[in-house]
Design a protein around this motif. Structure first.
Motif, PDB file in Angstrom:
ATOM      1  N   GLY A   1       0.802  -1.203   0.000  1.00 41.14           N
ATOM      2  CA  GLY A   1       0.000   0.000   0.000  1.00 41.14           C
ATOM      3  C   GLY A   1       0.843   1.264   0.000  1.00 41.14           C
ATOM      4  O   GLY A   1       0.398   2.317   0.400  1.00 41.14           O
ATOM      5  N   LYS A   2       2.075   1.155  -0.454  1.00 47.06           N
ATOM      6  CA  LYS A   2       2.978   2.294  -0.460  1.00 47.06           C
ATOM      7  C   LYS A   2       3.220   2.785  -1.874  1.00 47.06           C
ATOM      8  O   LYS A   2       4.305   3.175  -2.231  1.00 47.06           O
ATOM      9  CB  LYS A   2       4.317   1.913   0.171  1.00 47.06           C
ATOM     10  N   ASN A   3       2.204   2.712  -2.722  1.00 50.87           N
ATOM     11  CA  ASN A   3       2.368   3.139  -4.105  1.00 50.87           C
ATOM     12  C   ASN A   3       2.602   4.641  -4.125  1.00 50.87           C
ATOM     13  O   ASN A   3       1.748   5.415  -3.762  1.00 50.87           O
ATOM     14  CB  ASN A   3       1.126   2.766  -4.923  1.00 50.87           C
ATOM     15  N   GLY A   4       3.762   5.046  -4.560  1.00 51.92           N
ATOM     16  CA  GLY A   4       4.119   6.456  -4.529  1.00 51.92           C
ATOM     17  C   GLY A   4       4.087   7.079  -5.908  1.00 51.92           C
ATOM     18  O   GLY A   4       4.927   7.919  -6.203  1.00 51.92           O
ATOM     19  N   SER A   5       3.144   6.683  -6.777  1.00 49.17           N
ATOM     20  CA  SER A   5       3.139   7.213  -8.133  1.00 49.17           C
ATOM     21  C   SER A   5       2.788   8.690  -8.124  1.00 49.17           C
ATOM     22  O   SER A   5       1.980   9.163  -7.331  1.00 49.17           O
ATOM     23  CB  SER A   5       2.146   6.452  -9.020  1.00 49.17           C
ATOM     24  N   MET A   6       3.406   9.432  -9.005  1.00 50.54           N
ATOM     25  CA  MET A   6       3.189  10.870  -9.098  1.00 50.54           C
ATOM     26  C   MET A   6       1.767  11.175  -9.556  1.00 50.54           C
ATOM     27  O   MET A   6       1.145  12.113  -9.072  1.00 50.54           O
ATOM     28  CB  MET A   6       4.206  11.478 -10.055  1.00 50.54           C
ATOM     29  N   ALA A   7       1.233  10.375 -10.468  1.00 45.70           N
ATOM     30  CA  ALA A   7      -0.136  10.605 -10.955  1.00 45.70           C
ATOM     31  C   ALA A   7      -1.138  10.486  -9.810  1.00 45.70           C
ATOM     32  O   ALA A   7      -2.057  11.304  -9.681  1.00 45.70           O
ATOM     33  CB  ALA A   7      -0.476   9.621 -12.063  1.00 45.70           C
ATOM     34  N   GLY A   8      -0.973   9.500  -8.954  1.00 40.73           N
ATOM     35  CA  GLY A   8      -1.863   9.331  -7.815  1.00 40.73           C
ATOM     36  C   GLY A   8      -1.794  10.510  -6.860  1.00 40.73           C
ATOM     37  O   GLY A   8      -2.805  10.967  -6.330  1.00 40.73           O
ATOM     38  N   ARG A   9      -0.597  11.022  -6.650  1.00 40.87           N
ATOM     39  CA  ARG A   9      -0.439  12.182  -5.773  1.00 40.87           C
ATOM     40  C   ARG A   9      -1.094  13.427  -6.368  1.00 40.87           C
ATOM     41  O   ARG A   9      -1.730  14.208  -5.662  1.00 40.87           O
ATOM     42  CB  ARG A   9       1.039  12.446  -5.523  1.00 40.87           C
ATOM     43  N   ILE A  10      -0.944  13.621  -7.669  1.00 42.61           N
ATOM     44  CA  ILE A  10      -1.535  14.789  -8.334  1.00 42.61           C
ATOM     45  C   ILE A  10      -3.051  14.726  -8.273  1.00 42.61           C
ATOM     46  O   ILE A  10      -3.728  15.713  -7.969  1.00 42.61           O
ATOM     47  CB  ILE A  10      -1.028  14.907  -9.791  1.00 42.61           C
ATOM     48  N   ILE A  11      -3.615  13.550  -8.546  1.00 48.60           N
ATOM     49  CA  ILE A  11      -5.064  13.384  -8.498  1.00 48.60           C
ATOM     50  C   ILE A  11      -5.579  13.633  -7.088  1.00 48.60           C
ATOM     51  O   ILE A  11      -6.579  14.324  -6.885  1.00 48.60           O
ATOM     52  CB  ILE A  11      -5.478  11.983  -9.018  1.00 48.60           C
ATOM     53  N   GLY A  12      -4.894  13.094  -6.090  1.00 51.36           N
ATOM     54  CA  GLY A  12      -5.291  13.314  -4.710  1.00 51.36           C
ATOM     55  C   GLY A  12      -5.243  14.789  -4.333  1.00 51.36           C
ATOM     56  O   GLY A  12      -6.139  15.309  -3.666  1.00 51.36           O
ATOM     57  N   PHE A  13      -4.200  15.480  -4.779  1.00 50.51           N
ATOM     58  CA  PHE A  13      -4.069  16.915  -4.504  1.00 50.51           C
ATOM     59  C   PHE A  13      -5.183  17.689  -5.199  1.00 50.51           C
ATOM     60  O   PHE A  13      -5.764  18.612  -4.630  1.00 50.51           O
ATOM     61  CB  PHE A  13      -2.694  17.408  -4.957  1.00 50.51           C
ATOM     62  N   ALA A  14      -5.506  17.329  -6.443  1.00 54.52           N
ATOM     63  CA  ALA A  14      -6.581  18.012  -7.175  1.00 54.52           C
ATOM     64  C   ALA A  14      -7.927  17.818  -6.476  1.00 54.52           C
ATOM     65  O   ALA A  14      -8.721  18.769  -6.359  1.00 54.52           O
ATOM     66  CB  ALA A  14      -6.646  17.501  -8.617  1.00 54.52           C
ATOM     67  N   ILE A  15      -8.197  16.629  -5.998  1.00 55.23           N
ATOM     68  CA  ILE A  15      -9.451  16.369  -5.280  1.00 55.23           C
ATOM     69  C   ILE A  15      -9.503  17.201  -3.997  1.00 55.23           C
ATOM     70  O   ILE A  15     -10.533  17.789  -3.666  1.00 55.23           O
ATOM     71  CB  ILE A  15      -9.608  14.854  -4.984  1.00 55.23           C
ATOM     72  N   LEU A  16      -8.383  17.263  -3.287  1.00 51.57           N
ATOM     73  CA  LEU A  16      -8.321  18.066  -2.073  1.00 51.57           C
ATOM     74  C   LEU A  16      -8.593  19.536  -2.374  1.00 51.57           C
ATOM     75  O   LEU A  16      -9.352  20.198  -1.651  1.00 51.57           O
ATOM     76  CB  LEU A  16      -6.953  17.907  -1.402  1.00 51.57           C
ATOM     77  N   LEU A  17      -8.026  20.048  -3.461  1.00 51.13           N
ATOM     78  CA  LEU A  17      -8.276  21.445  -3.848  1.00 51.13           C
ATOM     79  C   LEU A  17      -9.750  21.679  -4.183  1.00 51.13           C
ATOM     80  O   LEU A  17     -10.317  22.710  -3.815  1.00 51.13           O
ATOM     81  CB  LEU A  17      -7.392  21.838  -5.032  1.00 51.13           C
ATOM     82  N   MET A  18     -10.367  20.731  -4.884  1.00 54.92           N
ATOM     83  CA  MET A  18     -11.787  20.877  -5.215  1.00 54.92           C
ATOM     84  C   MET A  18     -12.645  20.894  -3.959  1.00 54.92           C
ATOM     85  O   MET A  18     -13.583  21.689  -3.850  1.00 54.92           O
ATOM     86  CB  MET A  18     -12.241  19.744  -6.143  1.00 54.92           C
ATOM     87  N   ILE A  19     -12.327  20.043  -2.998  1.00 48.68           N
ATOM     88  CA  ILE A  19     -13.084  20.012  -1.748  1.00 48.68           C
ATOM     89  C   ILE A  19     -12.919  21.334  -1.002  1.00 48.68           C
ATOM     90  O   ILE A  19     -13.898  21.899  -0.497  1.00 48.68           O
ATOM     91  CB  ILE A  19     -12.646  18.811  -0.879  1.00 48.68           C
ATOM     92  N   LEU A  20     -11.695  21.841  -0.946  1.00 44.36           N
ATOM     93  CA  LEU A  20     -11.455  23.127  -0.272  1.00 44.36           C
ATOM     94  C   LEU A  20     -12.181  24.270  -0.984  1.00 44.36           C
ATOM     95  O   LEU A  20     -12.755  25.154  -0.337  1.00 44.36           O
ATOM     96  CB  LEU A  20      -9.954  23.410  -0.189  1.00 44.36           C
ATOM     97  N   PHE A  21     -12.153  24.263  -2.320  1.00 45.11           N
ATOM     98  CA  PHE A  21     -12.856  25.299  -3.080  1.00 45.11           C
ATOM     99  C   PHE A  21     -14.351  25.235  -2.812  1.00 45.11           C
ATOM    100  O   PHE A  21     -15.015  26.256  -2.602  1.00 45.11           O
ATOM    101  CB  PHE A  21     -12.558  25.137  -4.578  1.00 45.11           C
ATOM    102  N   LEU A  22     -14.917  24.045  -2.817  1.00 40.72           N
ATOM    103  CA  LEU A  22     -16.343  23.863  -2.542  1.00 40.72           C
ATOM    104  C   LEU A  22     -16.686  24.326  -1.127  1.00 40.72           C
ATOM    105  O   LEU A  22     -17.693  25.001  -0.912  1.00 40.72           O
ATOM    106  CB  LEU A  22     -16.729  22.385  -2.750  1.00 40.72           C
ATOM    107  N   ALA A  23     -15.844  24.000  -0.155  1.00 42.13           N
ATOM    108  CA  ALA A  23     -16.080  24.423   1.216  1.00 42.13           C
ATOM    109  C   ALA A  23     -16.034  25.943   1.322  1.00 42.13           C
ATOM    110  O   ALA A  23     -16.861  26.550   2.038  1.00 42.13           O
ATOM    111  CB  ALA A  23     -15.056  23.805   2.146  1.00 42.13           C
TER     112      ALA A  23
END
Length: 136
Positions: free
Chosen positions: A109-131
């Protein structure tokens, strides 16, 4: 797998070094390939008995205690992990695929792919923007 080679001669059989090395490996739970070779000091360029770990002579002319050999082996394994391309699992990931395609990292469960990190960061930004929109 760690490779250990013991160099000895008839004058310096290295029995204590061999026994202590086997005990240190056993205490640490390391499965290593151990080979012995009768030689003369001029062939390897160091006093006998000598001990090499993965082709590098780490002990020569002395027979260290089990505890000293344990410390040597731990240091060597730690250096090998630091030198491996994948620090997450210590398996090295063969250096070609990188940690994002390492089967050991994915299993742990330690997959450190850059694409996964970018997607996670984008989702976090969308949640913060919505909030922010909801609160304003």
């Amino acid at each position: 797998m760690t490779s250990i080679q013991l160099f000895y001669s008839r004058d310096c059989p290295g029995d204590i070094l061999r026994a202590n090395t086997l005990q240190a490996l056993d205490h640490l739970g390391i499965n290593a390939e151990m080979r012995t070779a009768e030689t003369v000091p001029e062939q390897i360029g160091t006093p006998l008995p000598a001990l090499a770990i993965d082709g590098k002579i780490v002990v020569s002319g002395v027979e260290p205690s089990v505890r000293e050999l344990e410390l040597l082996l731990k240091d060597h394994l730690q250096e090998r992990e630091e030198d491996s391309p994948c620090g997450a699992c210590g398996m090295g990931c063969s250096g070609m695929n990188g940690p994002e395609n390492c089967p050991m990292c994915v299993q742990d469960g330690k997959n450190g792919s850059m694409a996964g990190r970018i997607i996670g960061f984008a989702i976090l930004l969308m949640i913060l923007f919505l909030a922010m929109k909801i609160l304003s």
